[in-house]
Design a protein around this motif. Structure first.
Motif, PDB file in Angstrom:
ATOM      1  N   PHE A 113       0.769  11.891  11.578  1.00 40.46           N
ATOM      2  CA  PHE A 113       0.361  13.112  10.605  1.00 40.46           C
ATOM      3  C   PHE A 113       1.344  13.874  10.137  1.00 40.46           C
ATOM      4  O   PHE A 113       1.881  14.523   9.386  1.00 40.46           O
ATOM      5  N   TYR A 114       2.542  14.015  11.411  1.00 41.07           N
ATOM      6  CA  TYR A 114       3.470  14.877  11.239  1.00 41.07           C
ATOM      7  C   TYR A 114       4.869  14.011  10.801  1.00 41.07           C
ATOM      8  O   TYR A 114       5.908  14.534  10.556  1.00 41.07           O
ATOM      9  N   ASN A 115       4.952  12.844  11.382  1.00 43.78           N
ATOM     10  CA  ASN A 115       6.239  11.966  11.345  1.00 43.78           C
ATOM     11  C   ASN A 115       5.990  10.735  10.339  1.00 43.78           C
ATOM     12  O   ASN A 115       5.383   9.684  10.769  1.00 43.78           O
ATOM     13  N   PRO A 116       6.597  10.838   9.140  1.00 44.84           N
ATOM     14  CA  PRO A 116       6.497   9.709   8.222  1.00 44.84           C
ATOM     15  C   PRO A 116       7.000   8.485   8.594  1.00 44.84           C
ATOM     16  O   PRO A 116       6.399   7.398   8.285  1.00 44.84           O
ATOM     17  N   MET A 164       0.766  -1.070   0.123  1.00 40.15           N
ATOM     18  CA  MET A 164      -0.059   0.125  -0.085  1.00 40.15           C
ATOM     19  C   MET A 164       0.929   1.125   0.159  1.00 40.15           C
ATOM     20  O   MET A 164       1.788   1.452   0.842  1.00 40.15           O
ATOM     21  N   LYS A 165       0.609   2.067  -0.986  1.00 39.60           N
ATOM     22  CA  LYS A 165       1.106   3.422  -1.009  1.00 39.60           C
ATOM     23  C   LYS A 165       0.833   4.305   0.040  1.00 39.60           C
ATOM     24  O   LYS A 165      -0.332   4.633   0.445  1.00 39.60           O
ATOM     25  N   ILE A 166       1.939   4.846   0.704  1.00 40.88           N
ATOM     26  CA  ILE A 166       1.626   5.568   1.967  1.00 40.88           C
ATOM     27  C   ILE A 166       1.664   7.259   1.352  1.00 40.88           C
ATOM     28  O   ILE A 166       2.653   7.583   1.032  1.00 40.88           O
ATOM     29  N   ILE A 167       0.568   7.851   1.519  1.00 41.94           N
ATOM     30  CA  ILE A 167       0.219   9.208   0.940  1.00 41.94           C
ATOM     31  C   ILE A 167       0.664  10.240   2.107  1.00 41.94           C
ATOM     32  O   ILE A 167       0.377   9.694   3.436  1.00 41.94           O
ATOM     33  N   SER A 168       0.835  11.468   2.031  1.00 40.42           N
ATOM     34  CA  SER A 168       1.140  12.386   2.818  1.00 40.42           C
ATOM     35  C   SER A 168      -0.054  13.556   2.703  1.00 40.42           C
ATOM     36  O   SER A 168      -0.576  13.723   1.803  1.00 40.42           O
ATOM     37  N   PRO A 169      -0.114  14.121   3.894  1.00 44.21           N
ATOM     38  CA  PRO A 169      -1.036  15.538   3.944  1.00 44.21           C
ATOM     39  C   PRO A 169      -0.479  16.540   2.686  1.00 44.21           C
ATOM     40  O   PRO A 169       0.553  16.778   2.776  1.00 44.21           O
ATOM     41  N   LYS A 170      -1.589  16.880   2.111  1.00 42.49           N
ATOM     42  CA  LYS A 170      -1.002  18.109   1.105  1.00 42.49           C
ATOM     43  C   LYS A 170      -1.157  19.343   2.020  1.00 42.49           C
ATOM     44  O   LYS A 170      -1.499  19.392   2.937  1.00 42.49           O
ATOM     45  N   ILE A 171      -0.408  20.280   1.350  1.00 42.61           N
ATOM     46  CA  ILE A 171       0.123  21.429   2.061  1.00 42.61           C
ATOM     47  C   ILE A 171      -0.841  22.715   1.178  1.00 42.61           C
ATOM     48  O   ILE A 171      -1.019  22.606   0.108  1.00 42.61           O
ATOM     49  N   TYR A 172      -1.428  23.346   1.935  1.00 38.00           N
ATOM     50  CA  TYR A 172      -2.524  24.298   1.653  1.00 38.00           C
ATOM     51  C   TYR A 172      -2.156  25.821   2.473  1.00 38.00           C
ATOM     52  O   TYR A 172      -1.444  26.012   3.206  1.00 38.00           O
ATOM     53  N   ILE A 173      -2.441  26.981   1.639  1.00 32.85           N
ATOM     54  CA  ILE A 173      -2.253  28.195   2.189  1.00 32.85           C
ATOM     55  C   ILE A 173      -3.750  28.762   1.894  1.00 32.85           C
ATOM     56  O   ILE A 173      -4.756  28.299   1.220  1.00 32.85           O
ATOM     57  N   GLY A 174      -4.127  29.981   2.783  1.00 32.30           N
ATOM     58  CA  GLY A 174      -5.255  30.659   2.694  1.00 32.30           C
ATOM     59  C   GLY A 174      -5.448  31.516   1.398  1.00 32.30           C
ATOM     60  O   GLY A 174      -4.338  31.724   0.943  1.00 32.30           O
ATOM     61  N   ASN A 175      -6.598  31.726   0.854  1.00 30.56           N
ATOM     62  CA  ASN A 175      -6.673  32.561  -0.491  1.00 30.56           C
ATOM     63  C   ASN A 175      -6.814  34.146   0.024  1.00 30.56           C
ATOM     64  O   ASN A 175      -8.069  34.287   0.609  1.00 30.56           O
ATOM     65  N   GLU A 176      -6.180  34.898  -0.031  1.00 25.73           N
ATOM     66  CA  GLU A 176      -6.156  36.143   0.484  1.00 25.73           C
ATOM     67  C   GLU A 176      -7.141  37.240  -0.199  1.00 25.73           C
ATOM     68  O   GLU A 176      -7.379  38.157   0.328  1.00 25.73           O
ATOM     69  N   ASN A 177      -7.403  36.659  -1.350  1.00 25.73           N
ATOM     70  CA  ASN A 177      -8.557  37.233  -2.557  1.00 25.73           C
ATOM     71  C   ASN A 177      -9.919  37.110  -1.950  1.00 25.73           C
ATOM     72  O   ASN A 177     -10.611  37.633  -2.741  1.00 25.73           O
ATOM     73  N   MET A 178     -10.254  36.086  -1.020  1.00 24.61           N
ATOM     74  CA  MET A 178     -11.694  35.795  -0.683  1.00 24.61           C
ATOM     75  C   MET A 178     -11.936  36.741   0.757  1.00 24.61           C
ATOM     76  O   MET A 178     -11.002  37.212   1.425  1.00 24.61           O
TER      77      MET A 178
END
Length: 107
Positions: A70-73, A1-15
């Motif tokens: 969640f933080y440590n692979p 099973m492939k282990i996936i990581s959490p994606k990285i996001y930023i807030g949208n300052e234009n909203m």
């Protein structure tokens, strides 16, 4: 099973603040905040977006304690709860991207 990581996001300052509230965030003086359940009612993500620089801070807990996988692979190997939690995290955060309040910086 492939282990996936959490994606990285930023807030949208234009909203607008209205858009964040409509998307499910609570507006506080310096941040937008929301909580997501990732696995049943025991793995929870608290999301905070700074209103000045739109940095997204994520605190994932398991029964009130930091959820290390969640933080440590190194803690992710053969962890079914982690696998389900991260899939749910990415799904719910991608929903915020569709609503326009977040931007995904990784895939």
């Amino acid at each position: 099973m492939k282990i996936i990581s959490p994606k990285i996001y930023i807030g949208n300052e234009n909203m607008s603040e209205k858009a964040y509230v409509k998307a499910g965030f609570i507006s506080k003086s310096n941040t937008y905040n929301t909580t997501l359940f990732l696995y049943k009612n025991i793995v929870k993500a608290s999301i905070s977006i700074d209103k000045e620089d739109y940095i997204v801070t994520v605190n994932v807990t398991h029964n009130g304690n930091m959820y290390a996988p969640f933080y440590n692979p190194d803690d992710r190997h053969n962890n079914l709860v982690y696998a389900k939690s991260v899939v749910e995290y990415n799904k719910q955060m991608d929903d915020f991207v569709k609503k326009g309040v977040l931007i995904c910086e990784s895939n």
